[in-house]
Design a protein around this motif. Structure first.
Motif, short mmCIF file in Angstrom:
data_model
loop_
_atom_site.label_atom_id
_atom_site.label_comp_id
_atom_site.label_asym_id
_atom_site.label_seq_id
_atom_site.Cartn_x
_atom_site.Cartn_y
_atom_site.Cartn_z
N LYS A 68 0.82 -1.23 0.00
CA LYS A 68 0.00 0.00 0.00
C LYS A 68 0.85 1.27 0.00
O LYS A 68 0.54 2.20 -0.73
N ASP B 160 -0.38 5.37 8.96
CA ASP B 160 0.53 5.04 10.07
C ASP B 160 1.56 6.16 10.29
O ASP B 160 1.83 6.55 11.42
N ARG C 223 -7.11 1.98 17.03
CA ARG C 223 -8.16 2.03 15.99
C ARG C 223 -8.93 3.34 16.05
O ARG C 223 -9.35 3.88 15.01
N GLY D 114 -3.35 -1.82 7.65
CA GLY D 114 -4.08 -3.02 7.26
C GLY D 114 -5.35 -3.29 8.04
O GLY D 114 -6.32 -3.85 7.53
N ARG E 70 5.73 -3.98 13.13
CA ARG E 70 4.31 -4.34 13.13
C ARG E 70 3.99 -5.20 14.37
O ARG E 70 4.24 -6.41 14.38
N ARG F 152 -10.51 -10.46 7.64
CA ARG F 152 -10.64 -9.13 7.04
C ARG F 152 -11.08 -9.15 5.57
O ARG F 152 -11.60 -8.14 5.08
C1 S3P Z 1 -1.85 -3.22 11.14
C2 S3P Z 1 -1.15 -2.83 10.03
C3 S3P Z 1 -0.07 -1.81 10.07
C4 S3P Z 1 -0.26 -0.88 11.28
C5 S3P Z 1 -0.41 -1.66 12.52
C6 S3P Z 1 -1.63 -2.61 12.49
C7 S3P Z 1 -2.90 -4.25 11.02
O1 S3P Z 1 -0.06 -1.06 8.87
O2 S3P Z 1 -1.36 -0.04 11.09
O3 S3P Z 1 0.77 -2.38 12.75
O4 S3P Z 1 -3.74 -4.37 11.92
O5 S3P Z 1 -2.92 -4.94 9.98
P1 S3P Z 1 0.44 -1.66 7.45
O6 S3P Z 1 -0.70 -2.42 6.85
O7 S3P Z 1 0.79 -0.44 6.68
O8 S3P Z 1 1.62 -2.51 7.73
#
Ligand code: S3P
Length: 191
Positions: free
Chosen positions: A34, A53, A77, A100, A138, A157
């Motif tokens: 992304k 992020d 969130r 994500g 992550r 998801r």
């Molecule tokens: C998450 C994805 C991460 C980040 C966090 C949680 C998730 O972003 O927001 O670690 O829940 O899948 P990326 O998808 O950019 O890695």
């Protein structure tokens, strides 16, 4: 048309840019590409780019891992939602790469549905694992086997990504140029 086959034609990029009337949000799993694709897409469309992020990290002067550790996932969130709310306040055209798990929060799904065009970037789990390997930023991948964790998250998801997205694009089978071209071609579905 001939112009559409030439990725380096600036006139074509300008035309696509004019066709974007609201924010484009790239959704999908960690490691789907992304951020990288968002940067390239924004450049092609001559639009601002935001990684949700990175915005959270700047705004709260922290890393995502530290934020999770200190406040937990539920608070993250909510912060993620507030970030989308601020970025898309005027629904101006821009490209945003979403974390994500952003789609797991009902309010975030709602604001994306109302204000943006979401595109789901898809890749198989082994590709996600490979791309996430060696990067300890992550927090959700720290608690066990990344393949098992990513499989479980994707299973839960996938219906949310599918529901939110105007269209999906695979990122594990083609070059970046080809993926970007597919996204550009799909933008007409973002009405
Ligand atoms: C998450 C994805 C991460 C980040 C966090 C949680 C998730 O972003 O927001 O670690 O829940 O899948 P990326 O998808 O950019 O890695």
């Amino acid at each position: 048309m001939m112009q559409e086959q030439d990725n380096n034609n600036p006139q074509k990029s300008a035309n696509y840019g004019q066709s974007v009337a609201r924010p484009i949000v790239l959704i999908g799993m960690m490691g789907a590409g992304k951020t990288r694709l968002g940067q390239v897409l924004a450049q092609k469309l001559d639009l601002p780019f935001y990684d949700s992020d990175a915005v959270i990290e700047r705004t709260h002067n922290t890393t995502i891992a530290q934020y999770f550790e200190k406040y937990g996932e539920a608070a993250f969130r909510e912060t993620e939602y507030e970030t989308f709310e601020r970025l898309m306040e005027n629904a101006a055209p821009m490209v945003i790469s979403a974390g994500g798990g952003a789609v797991t929060h009902a309010k975030t799904r709602d604001i994306i549905t109302k204000k943006a065009c979401a595109i789901w970037l898809e890749a198989d789990v082994s590709t996600l694992v490979r791309r996430c390997a060696g990067n300890d930023s992550r927090p959700l991948l720290k608690s066990g086997d990344p393949h098992a964790i990513l499989s479980g998250l994707l299973e839960r998801r996938a219906p949310l990504y599918a529901e939110l997205a105007q269209f999906s694009v695979r990122t594990d089978r083609h070059s970046i140029d080809d993926i970007i071209q597919t996204i550009l071609n799909g933008l007409k579905q973002c009405k």
